[in-house]
Design a protein around this motif. Structure first.
Motif, PDB file in Angstrom:
ATOM      1  N   ARG A 173       0.932  -1.259   0.201  1.00  0.00           N
ATOM      2  CA  ARG A 173      -0.013   0.201  -0.077  1.00  0.00           C
ATOM      3  C   ARG A 173       0.992   1.278  -0.016  1.00  0.00           C
ATOM      4  O   ARG A 173       1.645   1.414   0.841  1.00  0.00           O
ATOM      5  CB  ARG A 173      -1.102   0.056   1.062  1.00  0.00           C
ATOM      6  CG  ARG A 173      -2.045  -1.169   1.280  1.00  0.00           C
ATOM      7  CD  ARG A 173      -3.027  -0.850   2.333  1.00  0.00           C
ATOM      8  NE  ARG A 173      -3.787   0.474   2.357  1.00  0.00           N
ATOM      9  CZ  ARG A 173      -4.693   0.850   2.969  1.00  0.00           C
ATOM     10  NH1 ARG A 173      -5.041  -0.118   4.155  1.00  0.00           N
ATOM     11  NH2 ARG A 173      -5.165   1.948   2.874  1.00  0.00           N
ATOM     12  N   SER A 174       0.870   2.086  -1.322  1.00  0.00           N
ATOM     13  CA  SER A 174       1.752   3.131  -1.041  1.00  0.00           C
ATOM     14  C   SER A 174       1.415   3.972  -0.264  1.00  0.00           C
ATOM     15  O   SER A 174       2.337   5.076   0.004  1.00  0.00           O
ATOM     16  CB  SER A 174       1.887   3.579  -2.462  1.00  0.00           C
ATOM     17  OG  SER A 174       0.186   4.160  -2.961  1.00  0.00           O
ATOM     18  N   ASP A 175       0.106   4.195   0.410  1.00  0.00           N
ATOM     19  CA  ASP A 175      -0.244   5.156   1.276  1.00  0.00           C
ATOM     20  C   ASP A 175       0.486   4.977   2.621  1.00  0.00           C
ATOM     21  O   ASP A 175       0.717   6.038   3.381  1.00  0.00           O
ATOM     22  CB  ASP A 175      -1.643   5.361   1.334  1.00  0.00           C
ATOM     23  CG  ASP A 175      -2.399   4.052   1.746  1.00  0.00           C
ATOM     24  OD1 ASP A 175      -1.801   2.966   1.413  1.00  0.00           O
ATOM     25  OD2 ASP A 175      -3.540   3.993   2.367  1.00  0.00           O
ATOM     26  N   ASN A 176       0.766   3.752   3.008  1.00  0.00           N
ATOM     27  CA  ASN A 176       1.464   3.441   4.177  1.00  0.00           C
ATOM     28  C   ASN A 176       2.928   3.942   4.100  1.00  0.00           C
ATOM     29  O   ASN A 176       3.496   4.509   5.056  1.00  0.00           O
ATOM     30  CB  ASN A 176       1.505   1.892   4.453  1.00  0.00           C
ATOM     31  CG  ASN A 176       0.189   1.488   4.944  1.00  0.00           C
ATOM     32  OD1 ASN A 176      -0.593   2.058   5.281  1.00  0.00           O
ATOM     33  ND2 ASN A 176      -0.056   0.186   4.725  1.00  0.00           N
ATOM     34  N   LYS A 201       4.742   7.280   6.214  1.00  0.00           N
ATOM     35  CA  LYS A 201       6.042   7.220   6.923  1.00  0.00           C
ATOM     36  C   LYS A 201       6.967   8.384   6.465  1.00  0.00           C
ATOM     37  O   LYS A 201       7.879   8.910   7.245  1.00  0.00           O
ATOM     38  CB  LYS A 201       6.637   5.830   6.775  1.00  0.00           C
ATOM     39  CG  LYS A 201       5.953   4.859   7.607  1.00  0.00           C
ATOM     40  CD  LYS A 201       6.790   3.461   7.057  1.00  0.00           C
ATOM     41  CE  LYS A 201       6.089   2.278   7.922  1.00  0.00           C
ATOM     42  NZ  LYS A 201       4.727   1.959   7.533  1.00  0.00           N
ATOM     43  N   VAL A 202       6.775   8.746   5.088  1.00  0.00           N
ATOM     44  CA  VAL A 202       7.410   9.801   4.493  1.00  0.00           C
ATOM     45  C   VAL A 202       7.151  11.330   5.294  1.00  0.00           C
ATOM     46  O   VAL A 202       7.876  12.117   5.576  1.00  0.00           O
ATOM     47  CB  VAL A 202       7.320  10.053   3.138  1.00  0.00           C
ATOM     48  CG1 VAL A 202       8.082  11.311   2.544  1.00  0.00           C
ATOM     49  CG2 VAL A 202       8.045   8.458   2.378  1.00  0.00           C
ATOM     50  N   GLU A 203       5.758  11.178   5.410  1.00  0.00           N
ATOM     51  CA  GLU A 203       5.174  12.531   6.076  1.00  0.00           C
ATOM     52  C   GLU A 203       5.546  12.642   7.621  1.00  0.00           C
ATOM     53  O   GLU A 203       6.056  13.881   8.056  1.00  0.00           O
ATOM     54  CB  GLU A 203       3.725  12.320   6.250  1.00  0.00           C
ATOM     55  CG  GLU A 203       3.049  12.584   4.608  1.00  0.00           C
ATOM     56  CD  GLU A 203       1.707  12.425   4.493  1.00  0.00           C
ATOM     57  OE1 GLU A 203       1.130  11.787   5.559  1.00  0.00           O
ATOM     58  OE2 GLU A 203       0.888  12.711   3.486  1.00  0.00           O
ATOM     59  N   VAL A 204       5.941  11.666   8.469  1.00  0.00           N
ATOM     60  CA  VAL A 204       6.623  11.806   9.706  1.00  0.00           C
ATOM     61  C   VAL A 204       7.873  12.144   9.553  1.00  0.00           C
ATOM     62  O   VAL A 204       8.149  13.139  10.485  1.00  0.00           O
ATOM     63  CB  VAL A 204       6.545  10.214  10.284  1.00  0.00           C
ATOM     64  CG1 VAL A 204       7.285  10.344  11.477  1.00  0.00           C
ATOM     65  CG2 VAL A 204       5.144   9.939  10.539  1.00  0.00           C
ATOM     66  N   ILE A 205       8.703  11.880   8.779  1.00  0.00           N
ATOM     67  CA  ILE A 205      10.170  12.282   8.228  1.00  0.00           C
ATOM     68  C   ILE A 205      10.097  13.572   7.888  1.00  0.00           C
ATOM     69  O   ILE A 205      10.814  14.570   8.410  1.00  0.00           O
ATOM     70  CB  ILE A 205      10.918  11.346   7.461  1.00  0.00           C
ATOM     71  CG1 ILE A 205      10.854  10.233   8.021  1.00  0.00           C
ATOM     72  CG2 ILE A 205      12.235  11.951   7.126  1.00  0.00           C
ATOM     73  CD1 ILE A 205      11.541   9.072   7.035  1.00  0.00           C
ATOM     74  N   MET A 206       9.095  14.278   7.025  1.00  0.00           N
ATOM     75  CA  MET A 206       8.911  15.688   6.636  1.00  0.00           C
ATOM     76  C   MET A 206       8.664  16.574   7.800  1.00  0.00           C
ATOM     77  O   MET A 206       9.056  17.333   7.980  1.00  0.00           O
ATOM     78  CB  MET A 206       7.715  15.697   5.862  1.00  0.00           C
ATOM     79  CG  MET A 206       8.186  15.121   4.266  1.00  0.00           C
ATOM     80  SD  MET A 206       6.695  15.468   3.095  1.00  0.00           S
ATOM     81  CE  MET A 206       7.372  15.066   1.414  1.00  0.00           C
ATOM     82  N   SER A 238       2.275   6.962  -7.323  1.00  0.00           N
ATOM     83  CA  SER A 238       1.295   7.009  -6.265  1.00  0.00           C
ATOM     84  C   SER A 238       1.938   7.799  -4.942  1.00  0.00           C
ATOM     85  O   SER A 238       1.171   8.545  -4.133  1.00  0.00           O
ATOM     86  CB  SER A 238       0.858   5.607  -5.892  1.00  0.00           C
ATOM     87  OG  SER A 238      -0.085   5.907  -4.815  1.00  0.00           O
ATOM     88  N   ILE A 239       3.211   7.365  -4.669  1.00  0.00           N
ATOM     89  CA  ILE A 239       3.788   7.927  -3.486  1.00  0.00           C
ATOM     90  C   ILE A 239       3.998   9.465  -3.754  1.00  0.00           C
ATOM     91  O   ILE A 239       3.730  10.152  -2.693  1.00  0.00           O
ATOM     92  CB  ILE A 239       5.058   7.219  -3.116  1.00  0.00           C
ATOM     93  CG1 ILE A 239       4.833   5.699  -2.815  1.00  0.00           C
ATOM     94  CG2 ILE A 239       5.827   7.943  -2.075  1.00  0.00           C
ATOM     95  CD1 ILE A 239       6.372   5.035  -2.793  1.00  0.00           C
ATOM     96  N   ALA A 240       4.516   9.758  -4.899  1.00  0.00           N
ATOM     97  CA  ALA A 240       4.781  11.144  -5.221  1.00  0.00           C
ATOM     98  C   ALA A 240       3.364  12.033  -5.192  1.00  0.00           C
ATOM     99  O   ALA A 240       3.594  13.059  -4.604  1.00  0.00           O
ATOM    100  CB  ALA A 240       5.081  11.240  -6.801  1.00  0.00           C
TER     101      ALA A 240
END
Length: 474
Positions: A95-98, A102-107, A139-141
């Motif tokens: 699931r790319s939204d998962n 995690k990327v958003e947490v690092i942002m 999708s991630i982008a």
């Protein structure tokens, strides 16, 4: 290809392959592990000579051991040197939204969306029918608003120089990062201790219920009555969070002996719940009928002692003489006025948390309290008159100027003769901050801060030694 050494850092959750990636790119031999425990406790370093990349590896987010030790290294990896790129290393998830979460947490931790992403363990996806690498990256982008060319997927067979080439092609101008306490708090709650998940999740659910209730209250319009209800909800939320944190820290101090365990509790409960409450107050402040940061609005009822400039907030019944810094004095024969005509309470109905409001001995849900509050015509009229008096005093007092904030002076002073605060200071006071901590949480914070400083010093020495080694080889 640049002849200058460019520094980059790898950030990501525990066990997502940062050390293995560092070994691939730089030919190092750091211990790596994909299990729940981390092999990395301090900063790791490597040099890719082909692309002149100085790579800094970090411990993972979500440690079940010493969270302060890990955070110290993560923080220093961003602040210790000018970086030409920060790379989020995230394990593949179907699931790319998962992955995006995690990327958003690092942002949030970085305080910037200027981030590149390397998705590891993509080998597992190759066994799935119809897996489309390009669609997965797109999708991630789209989810995190990062250009697709700043996202790379790698597996066990991916060559290290191929990964280094991706890094080299996505570098930016060297820049310094600064990690604020709020940014640090955004990842502290990821610590792996599970014992307190239930009470923490209960608090988060109550804050969400309070947010929903506030939105229902202002569905039709924002009025004085809705302001009263929202402020009552905020006060109840503050008290609820304080009680929950006090209970968690009391239990932790009674049953835990390890400083590392106490640091985990502070990161998991103290910091995370303060952050959630801060977000709740900021969100619901926007539902009030006035701007809490606007110094021209008389509803922002701040005043300063005319002797020492200590800042006070007006509450109902604040009409008597005070000793600055001491409890208020109520003259003999007079009773203290009721602080509020409405109280918010949290209840559970069919496993769902709701907010109900106590008004004049009766309980009401959010949709119905405005009608009930309108019945308090005398109270509301009196408050309106008081606000008009405050407006007149505020306009007059603004012409007098102010002084810098100082400590309490313990002189006798009344609210009416206090000075207004400056527009600049009122703007600052309008910012939502972490709520006052209890005694045990304060002790935990001191221990956490001490551990953070200690491990940061240790990692600083490692980083400086690596820089010196690099300089000597140039």
């Amino acid at each position: 290809m640049s002849s200058q050494i460019r520094a980059v850092t790898f950030l990501g959750p525990l066990g997502h392959g940062k050390s293995r990636l560092l070994n691939k790119v730089c030919g190092t031999n750091h211990a790596s592990n994909s299990a729940a425990s981390s092999c990395t406790r301090t900063l790791e370093f490597g040099l890719n000579k082909k692309y002149n990349l100085f790579v800094i590896g970090t411990p993972g987010f979500g440690s079940s051991e010493n969270v302060a030790e890990h955070l110290a290294a993560q923080k220093l990896s961003l602040e210790g040197t000018k970086l030409s790129g920060v790379y989020a290393v995230i394990k593949y998830d179907c699931r790319s939204d998962n992955v995006a979460q995690k990327v958003e947490v690092i942002m949030d931790f970085l305080g910037s969306d200027d981030l590149r992403v390397i998705v590891t363990h993509v080998d597992t996806a190759n066994f799935q029918d119809g897996f489309d690498t390009g669609a997965f990256i797109s999708s991630i982008a789209n989810n995190v608003d990062i250009p697709p060319e700043h996202i790379c997927v790698v597996g066990k067979e991916t060559d290290g120089n191929e990964i280094a080439a991706f890094i080299d092609s996505t570098l930016h101008e060297p820049r310094e990062f600064e990690i604020t306490p709020t940014q640090l708090a955004s990842v502290s709650w990821l610590s792996g201790i599970r014992k307190y998940n239930k009470p923490i999740n209960n608090v988060i659910a109550k804050l969400q219920a309070a947010t929903d209730a506030c939105h229902k209250i202002v569905e039709e319009e924002k009025t004085y009555e809705t302001d009263v209800a929202i402020i009552a909800t905020q006060n109840s939320a503050r008290n609820m969070v304080k009680i929950a944190k006090d209970n968690i820290f009391r239990e932790a101090y009674e049953n835990m002996v390890s400083d590392a365990q106490k640091n985990l509790v502070y990161g998991k409960a103290g910091v995370s719940l303060s952050l959630k409450l801060q977000q709740f107050i900021k969100t619901t402040n926007k539902l009030l009928s006035w701007d809490v940061t606007d110094p021209r609005d008389p509803k922002n009822m701040y005043r300063k002692c005319l002797y020492c400039d200590a800042v006070y907030v007006k509450v109902e019944g604040c009409v008597n003489v005070y000793s600055c810094g001491a409890p208020s004095h109520v003259p003999d024969g007079e009773e203290q006025k009721q602080a509020s005509a409405i109280e918010a309470e949290f209840i559970e109905v069919d496993d769902k948390i709701l907010v109900q409001y106590l008004i004049d001995g009766g309980y009401y849900y959010a949709r119905h309290i405005k009608e009930k509050l309108l019945q308090y015509t005398k109270i509301l009229a009196r408050r309106a008159r008081e606000e008009q008096k405050m407006q007149d005093k505020f306009d007059q007092a603004q012409k007098n100027g102010t002084r810098e904030l100082n400590i309490f002076c313990f002189k006798q002073v009344s609210w009416e003769e206090m000075h207004p605060v400056s527009p600049e200071q009122l703007q600052e006071l309008g910012e939502v901050e972490f709520e006052t901590e209890g005694e045990l949480e304060g002790l935990s914070r001191q221990l956490f801060d001490y551990s953070l400083r200690t491990h940061q010093t240790r990692n600083q020495e490692l980083l400086e030694n690596q820089k010196a080694t690099l300089a000597s080889t140039m």
